[in-house]
Motif scaffolding. Structure first.
Motif, PDB file in Angstrom:
ATOM      1  N   PRO A 131      10.102   0.539   1.275  1.00  0.00           N
ATOM      2  CA  PRO A 131      11.013  -0.513   1.733  1.00  0.00           C
ATOM      3  C   PRO A 131      11.306  -1.516   0.632  1.00  0.00           C
ATOM      4  N   ALA A 132      12.592  -1.800   0.470  1.00  0.00           N
ATOM      5  CA  ALA A 132      13.044  -2.752  -0.531  1.00  0.00           C
ATOM      6  C   ALA A 132      12.435  -2.480  -1.909  1.00  0.00           C
ATOM      7  N   HIS A 133      12.610  -1.253  -2.396  1.00  0.00           N
ATOM      8  CA  HIS A 133      12.178  -0.829  -3.733  1.00  0.00           C
ATOM      9  C   HIS A 133      10.670  -0.810  -3.925  1.00  0.00           C
ATOM     10  N   ALA A 134       9.884  -0.958  -2.847  1.00  0.00           N
ATOM     11  CA  ALA A 134       8.442  -1.072  -3.021  1.00  0.00           C
ATOM     12  C   ALA A 134       7.807   0.218  -3.525  1.00  0.00           C
ATOM     13  N   THR A 135       8.474   1.346  -3.388  1.00  0.00           N
ATOM     14  CA  THR A 135       7.897   2.592  -3.896  1.00  0.00           C
ATOM     15  C   THR A 135       8.806   3.244  -4.930  1.00  0.00           C
ATOM     16  N   GLU A 136       9.667   2.436  -5.523  1.00  0.00           N
ATOM     17  CA  GLU A 136      10.590   2.976  -6.517  1.00  0.00           C
ATOM     18  C   GLU A 136       9.826   3.332  -7.797  1.00  0.00           C
ATOM     19  N   VAL A 137      10.012   4.548  -8.297  1.00  0.00           N
ATOM     20  CA  VAL A 137       9.488   4.893  -9.617  1.00  0.00           C
ATOM     21  C   VAL A 137      10.677   5.140 -10.537  1.00  0.00           C
ATOM     22  N   LEU A 138      10.386   5.416 -11.814  1.00  0.00           N
ATOM     23  CA  LEU A 138      11.486   5.540 -12.768  1.00  0.00           C
ATOM     24  C   LEU A 138      12.505   6.589 -12.355  1.00  0.00           C
ATOM     25  N   ALA A 139      12.006   7.752 -11.938  1.00  0.00           N
ATOM     26  CA  ALA A 139      12.937   8.841 -11.636  1.00  0.00           C
ATOM     27  C   ALA A 139      13.817   8.507 -10.438  1.00  0.00           C
TER      28      ALA A 139
ATOM     29  N   GLN B 279       7.886  12.528 -13.677  1.00  0.00           N
ATOM     30  CA  GLN B 279       9.057  13.119 -13.046  1.00  0.00           C
ATOM     31  C   GLN B 279       8.993  13.062 -11.523  1.00  0.00           C
ATOM     32  N   SER B 280       7.923  12.517 -10.990  1.00  0.00           N
ATOM     33  CA  SER B 280       7.779  12.545  -9.534  1.00  0.00           C
ATOM     34  C   SER B 280       8.983  11.888  -8.895  1.00  0.00           C
ATOM     35  N   PHE B 281       9.613  12.594  -8.040  1.00  0.00           N
ATOM     36  CA  PHE B 281      10.876  12.120  -7.494  1.00  0.00           C
ATOM     37  C   PHE B 281      11.036  12.642  -6.075  1.00  0.00           C
ATOM     38  N   ASP B 282      10.874  13.943  -5.931  1.00  0.00           N
ATOM     39  CA  ASP B 282      11.152  14.581  -4.645  1.00  0.00           C
ATOM     40  C   ASP B 282      10.281  14.015  -3.522  1.00  0.00           C
ATOM     41  N   LEU B 283       8.976  13.874  -3.825  1.00  0.00           N
ATOM     42  CA  LEU B 283       8.055  13.393  -2.800  1.00  0.00           C
ATOM     43  C   LEU B 283       8.463  11.995  -2.340  1.00  0.00           C
ATOM     44  N   ILE B 284       8.816  11.160  -3.297  1.00  0.00           N
ATOM     45  CA  ILE B 284       9.202   9.789  -2.968  1.00  0.00           C
ATOM     46  C   ILE B 284      10.493   9.779  -2.165  1.00  0.00           C
ATOM     47  N   MET B 285      11.444  10.623  -2.571  1.00  0.00           N
ATOM     48  CA  MET B 285      12.692  10.685  -1.837  1.00  0.00           C
ATOM     49  C   MET B 285      12.446  11.100  -0.394  1.00  0.00           C
ATOM     50  N   VAL B 286      11.599  12.093  -0.195  1.00  0.00           N
ATOM     51  CA  VAL B 286      11.364  12.587   1.157  1.00  0.00           C
ATOM     52  C   VAL B 286      10.625  11.543   1.995  1.00  0.00           C
ATOM     53  N   MET B 287       9.633  10.889   1.390  1.00  0.00           N
ATOM     54  CA  MET B 287       8.773  10.028   2.199  1.00  0.00           C
ATOM     55  C   MET B 287       9.337   8.634   2.425  1.00  0.00           C
ATOM     56  N   THR B 288       9.836   7.986   1.384  1.00  0.00           N
ATOM     57  CA  THR B 288      10.297   6.602   1.578  1.00  0.00           C
ATOM     58  C   THR B 288      11.659   6.331   0.960  1.00  0.00           C
ATOM     59  N   ALA B 289      12.157   7.231   0.151  1.00  0.00           N
ATOM     60  CA  ALA B 289      13.404   7.013  -0.580  1.00  0.00           C
ATOM     61  C   ALA B 289      13.332   5.743  -1.431  1.00  0.00           C
ATOM     62  N   GLY B 290      12.145   5.391  -1.902  1.00  0.00           N
ATOM     63  CA  GLY B 290      12.011   4.231  -2.779  1.00  0.00           C
ATOM     64  C   GLY B 290      11.791   2.936  -2.016  1.00  0.00           C
TER      65      GLY B 290
ATOM     66  N   ILE C  13       0.805  -1.225   0.000  1.00  0.00           N
ATOM     67  CA  ILE C  13       0.000   0.000   0.000  1.00  0.00           C
ATOM     68  C   ILE C  13       0.836   1.271   0.000  1.00  0.00           C
ATOM     69  N   ALA C  14       2.132   1.135   0.247  1.00  0.00           N
ATOM     70  CA  ALA C  14       2.952   2.340   0.399  1.00  0.00           C
ATOM     71  C   ALA C  14       2.847   3.258  -0.811  1.00  0.00           C
ATOM     72  N   ILE C  15       2.884   2.673  -2.007  1.00  0.00           N
ATOM     73  CA  ILE C  15       2.899   3.532  -3.201  1.00  0.00           C
ATOM     74  C   ILE C  15       1.577   4.293  -3.328  1.00  0.00           C
ATOM     75  N   TYR C  16       0.458   3.643  -2.917  1.00  0.00           N
ATOM     76  CA  TYR C  16      -0.827   4.350  -3.011  1.00  0.00           C
ATOM     77  C   TYR C  16      -0.891   5.481  -2.002  1.00  0.00           C
ATOM     78  N   ALA C  17      -0.264   5.257  -0.848  1.00  0.00           N
ATOM     79  CA  ALA C  17      -0.220   6.319   0.159  1.00  0.00           C
ATOM     80  C   ALA C  17       0.498   7.536  -0.419  1.00  0.00           C
ATOM     81  N   ILE C  18       1.573   7.279  -1.165  1.00  0.00           N
ATOM     82  CA  ILE C  18       2.307   8.393  -1.748  1.00  0.00           C
ATOM     83  C   ILE C  18       1.507   9.034  -2.875  1.00  0.00           C
TER      84      ILE C  18
END
Lengths: 297, 452
Positions: A243-251, A230-241, A158-163
Motif C-alpha cells: 500500500p502506497a509504495h510500501a513494498t515497492e522495489v527497484l524492478a 530482479q524480484s518483480f513478479d512476486l511483488i506484482m502478484v501479492m501487493t503490486a508495490g 511489515i508487508a515487505i518482510y512478509a513478501i
C-alpha cells in the motif's frame, strides 16, 4: 582449444546462433535503454534529449526511489545472509544423515518450479486476515496470541518482510539443490583421510566441506543477489508495490514508471541503475570470493 | 579417426540450425503478408467497400472471457459481418484490460497500432491522439445516423479539436449497491447523508457485519469512491478541471475536506481487513457472495452482481452516493464513459475498417440488450427491459441513469498519468495509515506542479 579436436570454424558455427540471440536480446536492449534513459519520453510520442536530468530526478527528487533501493537490498541481504547459509546447512545435513536424499531434495525444489503467480496467490491466502480465512492469523488466535495477529500484507512496516519470507521460502530449495550437488562432488576419500586424522562431523565440515564448496557457494550468492534485484513478479502478484509504495522495489518501480506513469525515459534510467548495481555487486562478490578461495587453497 | 564423425556431426548440426533459423524467418514473413491473395470473385458486400480484394482486419478488444456476454455478442456480430462480406476476415485479438493497455502502448511506440483498438476516454487517450495515431470518425458516424444512437454528450469525451476518434461501448455511473438482508440484520437504513453512512458503518461493524468492501489493490477503486466524495465537498462537478485551469489547487478546502471525510469512513472500519491486498475481482466477490452490506462501484458491476448468489430473492438494492457535510447534490454522479473503439490512422484498409466498426456499433445495442448486458452501454436501447427479464436491481440502476444531472470523470480520465499515480497511492495510503489531510493534499499539489 584443441582438446575437442574440432575446428574453430565449427565452434564458431555452434556459438553463433546463441551469440546472435544473446546479443540481440540482451546487449541491444541494454544499449537502447541507456539511450532512452537520457530522454524525456512517454513511450509513444517524441522523445526529447534531456541529458542526465532523469538521473538527477532519481537521486534527489523521487520519494519512492531510495526506499525502493533500500528494500531491494534488504531482500538481497536476507537472501544472501539467511537463505544461502540455511540452504548450505540443510544440504550438509541431508548429505550426512539421509540415505536416499533425492526425494527430499526434490521436495524442497518443488516451490521453484511452481509459477510465481500460484505461489503469490497461495501465500496471499495464508497471510489473509483471520476473518477471511488467513492461516497464520487463525493459528495465532488458536494458540492465544491474538495480539500478534497482523494484516501481514497491508501494514506498511511489515508487508515487505512478509513478501521477503515468501521469496526466501520459494528459492530455498533451489539453493539447497545447487549446494547439495556441490557437496556430492567432493571426493569421499578426503573425508576418509580426515577421519583417520581425527576430523569428523562438524569439524570436517568446517575444514573440508566449506572450503571445497566455496565456488558453488559463490554461484549461489551471485544468483541470489541478482535474483533479488530482479524480484518483480512476486511483488506484482501479492501487493503490486502497495500500500502506497510500501513494498515497492527497484524492478516494480521501474515497471510502474515506464508503463503506468508513462515516463518511459525515466523508467529506462531506473533500469540502467539496476544494471549498474548488478554489475558492481557481481564484481564485488567475485573479488570477495577470490580472496576467500585463495585463503583456503 | 575420431575427428571425422565429430566434423560430420558438427556440419549436420549447423545445417539443422541454419534450416530452423531460416524457417523461423520465413514463418514471420508469411504472417505479416496476410493480404497476399487477390481476386476471389464473389462479392456479396453491401457495395460500400467496393473492393473485392481479400483483406484481414485486426480487431483488438477487451472481451477475452468466453463466458462473458460481451464476448459472445462480439463473436456473433463479427460472424454476421463476415457472412455478408465474404472478402473480409476479422481477426480478433482479445486481451484482458491491463494486457491490452500495455500491448497498445508498445504497438503505439513502434507505430503499429492494430486496425481497431481500445482506448479510454479523455486524458487517457490524449497522448495517442497527440501522436496522430487514430483516424477521425466524424464522417463515419454521420453517414447512417450511428451518431444519434449514442447518448447525448457521451461522444464529447472522445472528441478532440472537433474530431471524434473513438466509439464507446459503455457509459456508467458510480452507485452504492447494498445487501438488503444484511442491512436489515444490522438494523440500519439506506443512508441519505454521508454522516449517516459513517454511523451505519459503525453500527454494522458493532454487530459483526462487514459494512463495506473494496478491491483496493487496484488503487483506482478507492479513488473512484474518493472522487465521489470530492464531487460533494466541492459542491458540484469540475474540481479537477478548475485545478487544470489554474483556478484552484489541490490544497483547497474541498479536497482537504474530502480526504478528511474519506478518512472518517476508513477509520470507522468501513472496509475489510487487508483491503489493499484485494484486487478488484476478489473485492467484488466478497460482496457477490453476501459477505458485505454495501459496495460502491460503477454501474458496470450490475450484470455480475445480478447473476451472483447474493441477488437471489431480489436481495440487492442500489442507492445514490449521499451528500457530504450537507454539500453537493446526490443527483450528480461519478461518470464513467467506457472504453472505446478507435481506428488506426495507418490502417491499410481504412475504409473497410470504418465500415466494419460502423456495422459493429450499429448492432451493438440490440445484441447487448438480448444478452442482458444493456445496463450502462453508451447507446440508446429500444426495448422493454422489464419484459426482457432484467432484474429489479437492474431496473433501479436504469432509473438512476434517468436522474443523472451531470457529474465528474474519474481522476485518471482528467489528469496526466504521473499526477494520477501520486493521487492513487496517496488514497491507497489512507487505507493503512491515518494522515493529516492537508499533508496529503500538499503532496499531490507538489506532484501536480512538477508534472504539469
Amino acid at each position: 582449444m584443441n582438446v575437442l579436436k574440432v575446428s574453430r570454424w565449427t565452434i564458431a558455427a555452434f556459438i553463433m546462433p546463441c551469440l546472435i540471440v544473446y546479443l540481440g536480446l540482451v546487449f541491444v536492449p541494454i544499449l537502447v535503454s541507456i539511450y532512452s534513459g537520457l530522454m524525456d519520453w512517454n513511450g509513444i510520442g517524441k522523445a526529447t534529449f534531456i541529458g542526465f536530468s532523469n538521473y538527477a530526478k532519481m537521486f534527489t527528487h523521487d520519494p519512492v526511489f531510495w526506499p525502493a533501493v533500500r528494500r531491494t537490498f534488504t531482500l538481497a541481504g536476507f537472501s544472501m545472509l539467511v537463505q544461502v547459509p540455511v540452504a548450505l546447512l540443510v544440504a550438509i545435513l541431508i548429505t550426512r544423515f539421509v540415505r536416499r536424499p533425492n526425494f527430499l531434495v526434490s521436495s524442497y525444489f518443488l516451490p521453484v518450479i511452481l509459477s510465481v503467480a500460484i505461489i503469490g496467490q497461495l501465500w496471499k491466502t495464508i497471510y489473509n486476515p483471520a476473518a477471511m480465512g488467513g492461516m497464520i492469523n487463525q493459528i495465532l488466535i488458536k494458540v492465544g496470541l491474538e495480539s500478534w495477529t497482523h494484516s501481514w500484507l497491508t501494514e506498511p512496516k511489515i508487508a515487505i518482510y512478509a513478501i521477503i519470507l515468501v521469496s526466501l521460502w520459494q528459492y530455498l530449495g533451489y539453493h539447497i539443490l545447487i549446494q547439495f550437488t556441490g557437496i556430492q562432488n567432493i571426493p569421499s576419500e578426503i573425508y576418509e583421510a580426515a577421519k583417520i586424522d581425527g576430523a569428523s562431523g562438524f569439524k570436517a565440515d568446517r575444514y573440508i566441506t566449506l572450503p571445497m564448496v566455496l565456488p558453488i557457494l559463490k554461484i549461489s550468492i551471485v544468483l541470489s543477489f541478482i535474483g533479488s534485484l530482479q524480484s518483480f513478479d512476486l511483488i506484482m502478484v501479492m501487493t503490486a508495490g502497495g500500500p502506497a509504495h510500501a513494498t515497492e522495489v527497484l524492478a516494480s518501480h521501474m515497471y510502474n514508471m515506464s508503463f503506468i506513469t508513462m515516463e518511459y525515459g525515466y523508467g529506462s534510467a531506473i533500469a540502467n541503475m539496476l544494471i549498474l548495481i548488478c554489475l558492481i555487486a557481481t564484481v564485488l562478490i567475485n573479488l570477495l570470493f577470490t580472496r576467500l578461495e585463495k585463503r583456503y587453497s | 579417426m575420431k575427428k571425422k564423425p565429430f566434423k560430420f556431426f558438427g556440419m549436420a548440426m549447423t545445417g539443422v540450425l541454419a534450416i530452423s533459423l531460416s524457417a523461423c524467418g520465413g514463418g514471420g514473413a508469411a504472417t505479416t503478408n496476410n493480404a497476399a491473395g487477390g481476386d476471389t470473385g464473389t462479392d456479396s458486400s453491401g457495395g460500400k467497400s467496393g473492393s473485392t480484394e481479400n483483406i484481414t482486419i485486426t480487431f483488438q478488444n477487451i472481451y477475452p472471457d468466453a463466458s462473458d456476454p460481451k464476448n459472445q455478442m462480439m463473436k456473433k456480430i463479427v460472424e454476421q459481418y463476415e457472412k455478408e462480406h465474404t472478402n473480409v476476415k476479422i481477426e480478433l485479438d482479445s486481451l484482458n484490460t491491463d494486457q491490452q493497455k500495455l500491448k497498445l502502448k508498445t504497438q503505439a511506440a513502434s507505430k503499429e497500432v492494430p486496425d481497431i483498438t481500445v482506448v479510454n476516454p479523455a486524458a487517457q487517450m490524449q497522448p495517442f491522439v497527440d501522436e496522430d495515431l487514430f483516424a477521425p470518425l466524424n464522417d463515419m458516424v454521420e453517414e447512417n445516423g450511428l451518431k444519434d444512437t449514442f447518448q447525448k454528450g457521451i461522444l464529447d469525451y472522445y472528441t478532440f479539436d472537433g474530431n471524434l476518434y473513438a466509439l464507446p461501448d459503455g457509459n456508467n455511473i458510480g452507485v452504492v449497491f447494498y445487501n438488503k438482508k444484511l442491512m436489515e440484520e444490522g438494523g440500519v437504513k439506506v443512508p441519505t447523508t454521508f454522516e449517516e453512512m459513517v454511523d451505519a458503518v459503525k453500527t454494522l461493524k458493532g454487530k459483526g457485519i462487514q459494512p463495506m468492501v473494496i478491491g483496493e489493490k487496484d488503487s483506482w477503486t478507492g479513488s473512484f469512491l474518493f472522487m465521489n466524495i470530492l464531487l460533494r465537498t466541492n459542491g458540484g462537478p469540475g474540481f479537477l478541471q478548475d485545478v487544470l485551469d489554474g483556478k484552484k489547487t489541490f490544497e483547497d478546502q474541498a479536497y482537504v475536506d474530502a480526504v478528511q471525510a474519506f478518512e472518517n469512513l476508513v477509520q470507522a472500519g468501513a472496509f475489510q481487513d487487508g483491503a489493499t491486498s484485494f484486487d478488484y475481482n476478489s473485492g467484488e466477490n466478497l460482496f457477490k457472495t453476501g459477505k458485505a452490506a454495501m459496495y460502491y462501484m460503477g454501474s458496470w458491476a450490475t450484470g455480475g452482481i445480478e447473476t451472483a448468489e447474493v441477488s437471489k430473492d431480489d436481495n440487492v438494492g442500489v442507492f445514490k452516493f449521499p451528500t457530504v457535510g450537507g454539500k453537493g447534490n446526490a443527483d450528480e454522479f461519478m461518470l464513467a464513459p467506457g472504453s472505446a473503439f478507435a481506428i488506426s490512422k495507418n490502417s491499410k484498409h481504412l475504409d473497410e475498417t470504418k465500415d466494419f466498426l460502423n456495422y459493429f456499433m450499429t448492432n451493438f445495442p440490440k445484441e447487448a440488450f438480448e444478452a442482458k448486458g444493456a445496463v450502462g452501454i453508451a447507446q440508446n436501447v429500444d426495448g422493454d427491459f422489464k419484459a426482457a427479464g432484467y432484474s429489479d436491481m437492474a431496473m433501479n440502476v436504469l432509473d438512476l441513469f434517468k436522474e443523472v444531472k451531470g457529474g465528474d470523470l474519474a481522476f485518471d480520465n482528467t489528469m496526466n498519468p504521473a499526477t494520477t499515480q501520486v493521487h492513487l497511492s496517496g488514497i491507497q495510503g489512507l487505507f493503512v495509515e491515518q494522515k493529516d489531510p492537508a499533508a496529503v493534499a500538499k503532496e499531490l499539489q507538489a506532484a501536480y506542479e512538477e508534472n504539469k
